[in-house]
Design a protein around this motif. Structure first.
Motif, PDB file in Angstrom:
ATOM      1  N   VAL A 201      -5.318  -6.109  -1.067  1.00  0.00           N
ATOM      2  CA  VAL A 201      -4.224  -5.539  -0.566  1.00  0.00           C
ATOM      3  C   VAL A 201      -3.260  -6.371  -0.254  1.00  0.00           C
ATOM      4  O   VAL A 201      -3.456  -7.811   0.035  1.00  0.00           O
ATOM      5  CB  VAL A 201      -4.287  -4.431   0.422  1.00  0.00           C
ATOM      6  CG1 VAL A 201      -5.298  -3.093   0.035  1.00  0.00           C
ATOM      7  CG2 VAL A 201      -4.925  -5.165   1.686  1.00  0.00           C
ATOM      8  N   VAL A 202      -1.826  -6.198  -0.312  1.00  0.00           N
ATOM      9  CA  VAL A 202      -0.861  -7.020   0.213  1.00  0.00           C
ATOM     10  C   VAL A 202      -0.078  -6.476   1.253  1.00  0.00           C
ATOM     11  O   VAL A 202       0.110  -5.117   1.079  1.00  0.00           O
ATOM     12  CB  VAL A 202      -0.014  -7.608  -0.997  1.00  0.00           C
ATOM     13  CG1 VAL A 202       1.303  -8.252  -0.347  1.00  0.00           C
ATOM     14  CG2 VAL A 202      -0.586  -8.344  -2.231  1.00  0.00           C
ATOM     15  N   ALA A 203       0.098  -7.159   2.462  1.00  0.00           N
ATOM     16  CA  ALA A 203       0.946  -6.556   3.711  1.00  0.00           C
ATOM     17  C   ALA A 203       2.451  -6.564   3.436  1.00  0.00           C
ATOM     18  O   ALA A 203       2.649  -7.491   2.576  1.00  0.00           O
ATOM     19  CB  ALA A 203       0.143  -7.097   4.958  1.00  0.00           C
ATOM     20  N   ALA A 204       3.105  -6.158   4.391  1.00  0.00           N
ATOM     21  CA  ALA A 204       4.567  -6.109   4.253  1.00  0.00           C
ATOM     22  C   ALA A 204       4.900  -7.566   4.549  1.00  0.00           C
ATOM     23  O   ALA A 204       6.032  -7.914   4.046  1.00  0.00           O
ATOM     24  CB  ALA A 204       5.120  -4.987   5.148  1.00  0.00           C
ATOM     25  N   ASP A 205       4.206  -8.139   5.387  1.00  0.00           N
ATOM     26  CA  ASP A 205       4.665  -9.639   5.608  1.00  0.00           C
ATOM     27  C   ASP A 205       4.109 -10.620   4.574  1.00  0.00           C
ATOM     28  O   ASP A 205       4.040 -12.006   4.740  1.00  0.00           O
ATOM     29  CB  ASP A 205       3.980 -10.235   7.089  1.00  0.00           C
ATOM     30  CG  ASP A 205       2.435 -10.089   7.145  1.00  0.00           C
ATOM     31  OD1 ASP A 205       1.775  -9.752   6.244  1.00  0.00           O
ATOM     32  OD2 ASP A 205       2.005 -10.409   8.116  1.00  0.00           O
ATOM     33  N   ASN A 206       3.658 -10.196   3.378  1.00  0.00           N
ATOM     34  CA  ASN A 206       2.991 -10.977   2.202  1.00  0.00           C
ATOM     35  C   ASN A 206       1.795 -11.664   2.580  1.00  0.00           C
ATOM     36  O   ASN A 206       1.223 -12.226   1.601  1.00  0.00           O
ATOM     37  CB  ASN A 206       4.202 -11.967   1.787  1.00  0.00           C
ATOM     38  CG  ASN A 206       5.423 -11.341   1.298  1.00  0.00           C
ATOM     39  OD1 ASN A 206       6.452 -11.470   1.819  1.00  0.00           O
ATOM     40  ND2 ASN A 206       5.237 -10.428   0.424  1.00  0.00           N
ATOM     41  N   SER A 207       1.025 -11.263   3.457  1.00  0.00           N
ATOM     42  CA  SER A 207      -0.384 -11.493   3.553  1.00  0.00           C
ATOM     43  C   SER A 207      -1.128 -10.795   2.557  1.00  0.00           C
ATOM     44  O   SER A 207      -0.982  -9.594   2.700  1.00  0.00           O
ATOM     45  CB  SER A 207      -0.823 -11.690   5.075  1.00  0.00           C
ATOM     46  OG  SER A 207      -0.760  -9.997   5.643  1.00  0.00           O
ATOM     47  N   ALA A 208      -2.195 -11.581   2.332  1.00  0.00           N
ATOM     48  CA  ALA A 208      -3.158 -10.806   1.219  1.00  0.00           C
ATOM     49  C   ALA A 208      -4.592 -11.011   1.640  1.00  0.00           C
ATOM     50  O   ALA A 208      -5.032 -11.978   2.095  1.00  0.00           O
ATOM     51  CB  ALA A 208      -2.923 -11.461  -0.366  1.00  0.00           C
ATOM     52  N   TYR A 209      -5.229  -9.987   1.299  1.00  0.00           N
ATOM     53  CA  TYR A 209      -6.551  -9.711   1.663  1.00  0.00           C
ATOM     54  C   TYR A 209      -7.444  -9.237   0.591  1.00  0.00           C
ATOM     55  O   TYR A 209      -6.901  -8.257  -0.228  1.00  0.00           O
ATOM     56  CB  TYR A 209      -6.594  -8.715   3.007  1.00  0.00           C
ATOM     57  CG  TYR A 209      -5.511  -9.196   4.075  1.00  0.00           C
ATOM     58  CD1 TYR A 209      -6.367  -9.757   5.082  1.00  0.00           C
ATOM     59  CD2 TYR A 209      -4.466  -8.742   4.079  1.00  0.00           C
ATOM     60  CE1 TYR A 209      -5.478 -10.325   6.181  1.00  0.00           C
ATOM     61  CE2 TYR A 209      -3.516  -9.056   5.053  1.00  0.00           C
ATOM     62  CZ  TYR A 209      -4.163 -10.038   6.063  1.00  0.00           C
ATOM     63  OH  TYR A 209      -3.253 -10.338   7.082  1.00  0.00           O
ATOM     64  N   ALA A 210      -8.980  -9.456   0.714  1.00  0.00           N
ATOM     65  CA  ALA A 210      -9.784  -8.836  -0.167  1.00  0.00           C
ATOM     66  C   ALA A 210     -10.940  -8.500   0.547  1.00  0.00           C
ATOM     67  O   ALA A 210     -11.319  -9.019   1.688  1.00  0.00           O
ATOM     68  CB  ALA A 210     -10.291  -9.992  -1.239  1.00  0.00           C
TER      69      ALA A 210
ATOM     70  N   PRO B 100      -6.743  -4.205   6.738  1.00  0.00           N
ATOM     71  CA  PRO B 100      -6.967  -5.372   7.280  1.00  0.00           C
ATOM     72  C   PRO B 100      -6.032  -5.822   8.577  1.00  0.00           C
ATOM     73  O   PRO B 100      -6.671  -6.828   9.189  1.00  0.00           O
ATOM     74  CB  PRO B 100      -6.972  -6.506   6.187  1.00  0.00           C
ATOM     75  CG  PRO B 100      -5.575  -5.933   5.327  1.00  0.00           C
ATOM     76  CD  PRO B 100      -6.122  -4.412   5.666  1.00  0.00           C
ATOM     77  N   LYS B 101      -4.907  -5.197   8.805  1.00  0.00           N
ATOM     78  CA  LYS B 101      -4.043  -5.327  10.123  1.00  0.00           C
ATOM     79  C   LYS B 101      -3.157  -4.491  10.208  1.00  0.00           C
ATOM     80  O   LYS B 101      -3.170  -3.386   9.338  1.00  0.00           O
ATOM     81  CB  LYS B 101      -3.224  -6.930   9.555  1.00  0.00           C
ATOM     82  CG  LYS B 101      -2.367  -6.637   8.584  1.00  0.00           C
ATOM     83  CD  LYS B 101      -1.698  -8.221   8.309  1.00  0.00           C
ATOM     84  CE  LYS B 101      -0.866  -8.730   9.407  1.00  0.00           C
ATOM     85  NZ  LYS B 101      -0.222  -9.828   9.243  1.00  0.00           N
ATOM     86  N   VAL B 102      -2.539  -4.146  11.439  1.00  0.00           N
ATOM     87  CA  VAL B 102      -1.808  -3.283  11.964  1.00  0.00           C
ATOM     88  C   VAL B 102      -0.374  -3.707  11.216  1.00  0.00           C
ATOM     89  O   VAL B 102       0.504  -4.486  11.715  1.00  0.00           O
ATOM     90  CB  VAL B 102      -1.707  -3.216  13.093  1.00  0.00           C
ATOM     91  CG1 VAL B 102      -0.691  -2.075  13.796  1.00  0.00           C
ATOM     92  CG2 VAL B 102      -3.089  -2.969  13.835  1.00  0.00           C
ATOM     93  N   ALA B 103      -0.151  -3.017  10.021  1.00  0.00           N
ATOM     94  CA  ALA B 103       0.891  -3.203   9.350  1.00  0.00           C
ATOM     95  C   ALA B 103       1.021  -2.426   7.991  1.00  0.00           C
ATOM     96  O   ALA B 103      -0.211  -2.066   7.538  1.00  0.00           O
ATOM     97  CB  ALA B 103       1.221  -4.651   8.766  1.00  0.00           C
ATOM     98  N   ALA B 104       2.124  -2.152   7.458  1.00  0.00           N
ATOM     99  CA  ALA B 104       2.142  -1.280   6.161  1.00  0.00           C
ATOM    100  C   ALA B 104       1.776  -2.228   5.147  1.00  0.00           C
ATOM    101  O   ALA B 104       2.062  -3.345   4.861  1.00  0.00           O
ATOM    102  CB  ALA B 104       3.667  -0.761   6.025  1.00  0.00           C
ATOM    103  N   MET B 105       0.925  -1.937   4.075  1.00  0.00           N
ATOM    104  CA  MET B 105       0.677  -2.264   2.826  1.00  0.00           C
ATOM    105  C   MET B 105       1.783  -2.024   1.789  1.00  0.00           C
ATOM    106  O   MET B 105       2.136  -0.937   1.884  1.00  0.00           O
ATOM    107  CB  MET B 105      -0.840  -1.882   2.237  1.00  0.00           C
ATOM    108  CG  MET B 105      -1.911  -2.201   3.602  1.00  0.00           C
ATOM    109  SD  MET B 105      -2.239  -3.815   3.704  1.00  0.00           S
ATOM    110  CE  MET B 105      -1.798  -3.895   5.524  1.00  0.00           C
TER     111      MET B 105
END
Length: 476
Positions: A399-408, A381-386
């Motif tokens: 999923v949860v990204a390294a910056d703690n943002s969460a997506y579905a 969902p974004k350019v970042a490690a999950m």
């Protein structure tokens, strides 16, 4: 409760668990606070459903939660008994005669009761024997150390001593249309709920909660209102109980005559395989069960049982499918006995929603999806490690990204950001999500439980509108 949490887990039957920062796993049953299962220190729990719960410890040990077998205890036969929190035990024989258990032998107590409830040696109440059957209606009575003395007030259907000493009762109703829920406070009967449905019996619990049952179902008292629970498999329940930790049991009546406990918000779990008619629940690990033909038993609850394997992450689905990965990223599938190596990329995290839905996070932070037996890297969902992944039985992927943002998402590329920051996430389906938030500056965090359903429904409508008006289709 702890101030910080390591993990949370959810199942589509509503079962919800967590692990705190002292490595104690606990379940929520909806009747009170969380109920701990402390027999093994864990860092993660995984739920297939209420009856299929797994855990992982810090060293990679894998554990399955199992129920211990009820063990016989030495209590002579009685028509009805109540065991107090200090072990004080009173009973009633078939004729309504009252007995107290002293050194393993019943001794007669003056009086005639249709029901008795024991908090401890100093707090014993009952309903006077009037109907010739279990319970009332009859005058409430209190044990004065020698005999049962009538307490002024209305006739009662049932009386219960709660774990905090609160006296609960249901008023009698000869027409069996409704009865009031009352408490005995400072010498007076104080109404809690009136009018209410006609209830057969009541069990006082902690924090103002109570449990009640009638001939077809069970109810929980929350915020001054009786709320129906899913109907227990045992119909026509004759007795129920509520422990100091909020644990709830019901048994007897109907055709099955077996004992069930509330396991989760909406699931009843059978805890014995013999005929039983009543229960005294002190907590989730100390429940006395009365059997019609086999005497009395003590149920010590559940324990974590170690299975073979050493893994860094595990996942279990509602259909029983289990996957895991080790510290080297090797993927495994569990066949019920052994962990078998599966082909695929090196993974740091893995999740399965069913045998058909499996996803993972590889050691580079990419999302991997198993399709037709082949692992494929999919768009994030974004350019970042999950850092975490969860997939539900309906294919909902979170999923949860390294910056703690969460997506579905429910369809490829249709990622929607969830309105919460998370450090860990779990998903049973789009309507059952949970996780833990990141630690704050005081090293505290919170459990989170929610749904992606409404968000994804709105997103689906946005996509549908864009399809109807292609020039207005939003970017991304």
């Amino acid at each position: 409760m702890a101030n910080a949490y390591l993990a949370a887990g959810v199942a589509s039957d509503g079962t919800f668990w967590g692990v705190d920062n002292t490595n104690v796993a606990f379940r929520f049953i909806g009747a009170s606070g969380p109920i701990p299962e402390p027999s093994q220190a864990l860092v993660k729990v995984e739920l297939g459903n209420a009856a299929n719960v797994w855990g992982l410890d810090a060293a990679g040990g894998v554990y399955h939660l199992i129920n211990q077998q009820p063990q016989p205890i030495s209590i002579p036969h009685a028509w009805h008994i109540s065991v107090g929190f200090d072990g004080t035990t009173f009973g009633i024989n078939e004729g309504g005669g009252v007995m107290r258990l002293v050194n393993g032998v019943w001794q007669g107590v003056p009086g005639s009761l249709g029901q008795v409830s024991v908090g401890d040696a100093n707090t014993v109440w009952g309903v006077k024997h009037g109907s010739g059957w279990y319970g009332g209606p009859g005058q409430p009575c209190r044990f004065d150390g020698t005999k049962f003395v009538e307490v002024p007030g209305p006739e009662m259907q049932w009386v219960s001593v709660g774990p905090d000493g609160t006296i609960w009762a249901l008023t009698g109703d000869p027409d069996r249309q409704n009865n009031a829920t009352v408490q005995y406070i400072n010498g007076n009967w104080v109404t809690v709920v009136a009018p209410g449905p006609f209830l057969w019996g009541i069990a006082g619990g902690p924090n103002g909660n109570a449990f009640a049952w009638d001939v077809i179902g069970a109810l929980i008292l929350r915020n001054g209102t009786w709320q129906e629970l899913p109907q227990p498999p045992t119909l026509g329940g004759m007795a129920g109980s509520m422990g100091a930790d909020g644990s709830v049991c019901v048994g007897g009546g109907g055709q099955s005559f077996v004992q069930y406990r509330l396991n989760g918000y909406s699931t009843w779990e059978q805890i014995n395989h013999f005929t039983s008619f009543e229960t005294s629940s002190h907590n989730a690990h100390d429940i006395v069960i009365g059997s019609l033909y086999s005497g009395y038993f003590r149920f010590a609850g559940s324990i974590w049982q170690k299975v073979n394997g050493t893994l860094a992450d595990i996942s279990v689905a509602a259909d029983g499918t289990m996957w895991g990965v080790d510290t080297n990223g090797v993927i495994y599938g569990y066949d019920g006995t052994n962990w078998n190596v599966k082909p695929g990329p090196a993974l740091a995290k893995i999740s399965c929603g069913s045998g058909s839905f499996v996803a993972g996070i590889d050691t580079s932070g990419n999302i991997q999806y198993l399709y037709a037996g082949v692992w494929t890297k999919i768009t994030s969902p974004k350019v970042a490690a999950m850092i975490d992944v969860a997939i539900g039985a309906d294919g909902t992927l979170c999923v949860v990204a390294a910056d703690n943002s969460a997506y579905a998402r429910v369809q490829p590329l249709d990622w929607v950001q969830l309105p919460v920051s998370l450090a860990q996430i779990d998903a049973a389906d789009q309507y059952h999500l949970c996780g833990v938030t990141p630690l704050d500056s005081s090293q505290k965090n919170h459990l989170w439980q929610g749904t992606a359903g409404s968000i994804l429904d709105r997103h689906a409508e946005r996509i549908a509108q864009a399809a109807r008006h292609p020039r207005q289709r939003p970017a991304g």
